[in-house]
Design a protein around this motif. Structure first.
Motif, mmCIF file in Angstrom:
data_model
loop_
_atom_site.group_PDB
_atom_site.id
_atom_site.type_symbol
_atom_site.label_atom_id
_atom_site.label_comp_id
_atom_site.label_asym_id
_atom_site.label_seq_id
_atom_site.Cartn_x
_atom_site.Cartn_y
_atom_site.Cartn_z
ATOM 1 N N LYS A 102 0.823 -1.214 0.000
ATOM 2 C CA LYS A 102 0.000 0.000 0.000
ATOM 3 C C LYS A 102 0.860 1.268 0.000
ATOM 4 C CE LYS A 102 -3.774 -2.266 2.352
ATOM 5 N NZ LYS A 102 -4.618 -2.319 3.526
ATOM 6 N N PRO A 103 1.747 1.403 -0.995
ATOM 7 C CA PRO A 103 2.711 2.513 -0.974
ATOM 8 C C PRO A 103 2.058 3.891 -0.988
ATOM 9 C CG PRO A 103 2.679 1.459 -3.115
ATOM 10 C CD PRO A 103 1.836 0.614 -2.207
ATOM 11 N N TRP A 104 0.873 4.032 -1.583
ATOM 12 C CA TRP A 104 0.207 5.335 -1.660
ATOM 13 C C TRP A 104 -0.263 5.807 -0.287
ATOM 14 C CZ3 TRP A 104 -1.373 0.750 -3.588
ATOM 15 C CH2 TRP A 104 -2.479 0.158 -3.010
ATOM 16 N N LEU A 105 -0.285 4.883 0.707
ATOM 17 C CA LEU A 105 -0.693 5.269 2.057
ATOM 18 C C LEU A 105 0.481 5.450 3.014
ATOM 19 C CD1 LEU A 105 -3.832 2.980 2.472
ATOM 20 C CD2 LEU A 105 -3.734 5.413 1.887
ATOM 21 N N ARG A 106 1.659 4.981 2.624
ATOM 22 C CA ARG A 106 2.826 5.125 3.501
ATOM 23 C C ARG A 106 3.291 6.569 3.579
ATOM 24 N NH1 ARG A 106 6.015 0.415 4.497
ATOM 25 N NH2 ARG A 106 7.308 1.786 5.743
ATOM 26 N N LEU A 107 3.179 7.279 2.473
ATOM 27 C CA LEU A 107 3.463 8.713 2.442
ATOM 28 C C LEU A 107 2.178 9.410 1.984
ATOM 29 C CD1 LEU A 107 7.016 8.783 0.773
ATOM 30 C CD2 LEU A 107 6.459 9.006 3.194
ATOM 31 N N PRO A 108 1.239 9.622 2.908
ATOM 32 C CA PRO A 108 -0.084 10.117 2.516
ATOM 33 C C PRO A 108 -0.158 11.625 2.291
ATOM 34 C CG PRO A 108 -0.018 9.795 4.872
ATOM 35 C CD PRO A 108 1.309 9.304 4.328
ATOM 36 N N GLN A 109 0.971 12.295 2.284
ATOM 37 C CA GLN A 109 0.958 13.746 2.108
ATOM 38 C C GLN A 109 0.233 14.163 0.839
ATOM 39 O OE1 GLN A 109 3.469 11.853 3.131
ATOM 40 N NE2 GLN A 109 4.802 12.916 4.555
ATOM 41 N N TRP A 110 0.309 13.360 -0.198
ATOM 42 C CA TRP A 110 -0.350 13.699 -1.460
ATOM 43 C C TRP A 110 -1.854 13.866 -1.271
ATOM 44 C CZ3 TRP A 110 -4.004 10.655 -3.879
ATOM 45 C CH2 TRP A 110 -4.147 9.342 -3.398
ATOM 46 N N LEU A 111 -2.431 13.157 -0.286
ATOM 47 C CA LEU A 111 -3.867 13.274 -0.020
ATOM 48 C C LEU A 111 -4.235 14.645 0.532
ATOM 49 C CD1 LEU A 111 -4.457 9.769 1.574
ATOM 50 C CD2 LEU A 111 -5.401 10.588 -0.595
ATOM 51 N N LEU A 112 -3.273 15.332 1.118
ATOM 52 C CA LEU A 112 -3.495 16.687 1.620
ATOM 53 C C LEU A 112 -3.178 17.739 0.559
ATOM 54 C CD1 LEU A 112 -1.806 16.251 5.112
ATOM 55 C CD2 LEU A 112 -4.265 16.328 4.635
ATOM 56 N N LEU A 113 -2.213 17.446 -0.292
ATOM 57 C CA LEU A 113 -1.759 18.423 -1.279
ATOM 58 C C LEU A 113 -2.657 18.488 -2.513
ATOM 59 C CD1 LEU A 113 1.981 17.433 -0.954
ATOM 60 C CD2 LEU A 113 0.956 19.557 -0.126
ATOM 61 N N LEU A 114 -3.146 17.346 -2.971
ATOM 62 C CA LEU A 114 -3.969 17.315 -4.177
ATOM 63 C C LEU A 114 -5.231 18.169 -4.064
ATOM 64 C CD1 LEU A 114 -4.367 16.275 -7.031
ATOM 65 C CD2 LEU A 114 -5.415 14.211 -6.063
ATOM 66 N N PRO A 115 -5.959 18.137 -2.935
ATOM 67 C CA PRO A 115 -7.149 18.993 -2.850
ATOM 68 C C PRO A 115 -6.840 20.484 -2.996
ATOM 69 C CG PRO A 115 -7.215 17.329 -1.139
ATOM 70 C CD PRO A 115 -5.861 17.246 -1.784
ATOM 71 N N VAL A 116 -5.704 20.935 -2.514
ATOM 72 C CA VAL A 116 -5.353 22.341 -2.659
ATOM 73 C C VAL A 116 -5.172 22.675 -4.133
ATOM 74 C CG1 VAL A 116 -3.740 24.189 -2.046
ATOM 75 C CG2 VAL A 116 -4.258 22.389 -0.382
ATOM 76 N N GLY A 117 -4.450 21.819 -4.852
ATOM 77 C CA GLY A 117 -4.267 22.035 -6.287
ATOM 78 C C GLY A 117 -5.582 21.999 -7.048
ATOM 79 N N ALA A 118 -6.435 21.042 -6.708
ATOM 80 C CA ALA A 118 -7.713 20.914 -7.408
ATOM 81 C C ALA A 118 -8.635 22.091 -7.117
ATOM 82 C CB ALA A 118 -8.388 19.605 -7.000
ATOM 83 N N LEU A 119 -8.749 22.505 -5.855
ATOM 84 C CA LEU A 119 -9.584 23.646 -5.507
ATOM 85 C C LEU A 119 -9.090 24.924 -6.194
ATOM 86 C CD1 LEU A 119 -10.023 22.921 -1.702
ATOM 87 C CD2 LEU A 119 -11.872 22.920 -3.406
ATOM 88 N N THR A 120 -7.789 25.065 -6.247
ATOM 89 C CA THR A 120 -7.210 26.242 -6.889
ATOM 90 C C THR A 120 -7.489 26.248 -8.378
ATOM 91 O OG1 THR A 120 -5.465 26.318 -5.210
ATOM 92 C CG2 THR A 120 -5.083 27.567 -7.220
ATOM 93 N N ALA A 121 -7.331 25.090 -9.011
ATOM 94 C CA ALA A 121 -7.590 24.990 -10.458
ATOM 95 C C ALA A 121 -9.056 25.293 -10.767
ATOM 96 C CB ALA A 121 -7.194 23.613 -10.975
ATOM 97 N N VAL A 122 -9.960 24.747 -9.992
ATOM 98 C CA VAL A 122 -11.386 25.008 -10.225
ATOM 99 C C VAL A 122 -11.680 26.497 -10.056
ATOM 100 C CG1 VAL A 122 -13.721 24.574 -9.372
ATOM 101 C CG2 VAL A 122 -12.121 22.670 -9.654
ATOM 102 N N GLY A 123 -11.086 27.105 -9.047
ATOM 103 C CA GLY A 123 -11.291 28.544 -8.825
ATOM 104 C C GLY A 123 -10.739 29.404 -9.939
ATOM 105 N N ALA A 124 -9.707 28.912 -10.620
ATOM 106 C CA ALA A 124 -9.080 29.686 -11.691
ATOM 107 C C ALA A 124 -9.818 29.565 -13.021
ATOM 108 C CB ALA A 124 -7.636 29.246 -11.870
ATOM 109 N N LEU A 125 -10.732 28.593 -13.119
ATOM 110 C CA LEU A 125 -11.468 28.406 -14.380
ATOM 111 C C LEU A 125 -12.382 29.569 -14.697
ATOM 112 C CD1 LEU A 125 -12.367 24.628 -14.133
ATOM 113 C CD2 LEU A 125 -10.654 25.689 -15.597
#
Length: 125
Positions: A102-125
Motif C-alpha cells: 500500500k505505498p500510496w498510504l505510507r506517504l499520505p501527504q499527497w492526499l493533503l496536497l492534491l485537494p489544494v491544487g484541485a480547488l485552486t484549479a477550479v477557482g481559476a477556471l
C-alpha cells in the motif's frame, strides 16, 4: 470573493499546520537524531522549514486572491495549482517507487496536497 480560492487557502493553511506539528514530531525529530553527517542533516532541516514557509505563503496568496482579486490573479492561481499538483506527483512517485505494501498510504501527504491544487484549479477556471 472566490470561494474556491478561499477553500484552497484554508486547506493549505491546515496542511501547513499538520506539516509543522505532526511532521516535526514524526519526521524532523528522528531526522535530527539520526546518523546522517552534520551537513546533509542541516540541509534537510532547512528544507523542512522552507516547505513550511512555502505552505504558509501559498495559503496567504490563495486567501488574498479569494478576498481581493487582482489583475493577473489567474496566472498566480494556475501557478499555485501546478505547484500543489507537482508536490502531489513527487509524493506519489516516491511512494510508488518504494517496495512497500500500500505505498500510496505510507506517504499520505499527497492526499493533503492534491485537494489544494484541485480547488485552486477550479477557482481559476
Amino acid at each position: 470573493m472566490n470561494g474556491w480560492f478561499l477553500a484552497a487557502g484554508l486547506t493549505s493553511a491546515g496542511v501547513a499546520a499538520i506539516h509543522a506539528r505532526a511532521g516535526g514530531r514524526d519526521v524532523v525529530r528522528p531526522l535530527l537524531a539520526g546518523n546522517l553527517s552534520d551537513e546533509p542533516r542541516r540541509v534537510l532541516h532547512a528544507v523542512w522549514h522552507m516547505v513550511t514557509a512555502d505552505l504558509i505563503l501559498a495559503a496567504a496568496a490563495l486567501i488574498g486572491l479569494a478576498l481581493s482579486p487582482q489583475p493577473g490573479g489567474n496566472m498566480v492561481a494556475w501557478l499555485l495549482a501546478a505547484h500543489f499538483v507537482a508536490y502531489t506527483a513527487v509524493f506519489l512517485a516516491i511512494s510508488l517507487a518504494a517496495d512497500w505494501s500500500k505505498p500510496w498510504l505510507r506517504l499520505p501527504q499527497w492526499l493533503l496536497l492534491l485537494p489544494v491544487g484541485a480547488l485552486t484549479a477550479v477557482g481559476a477556471l
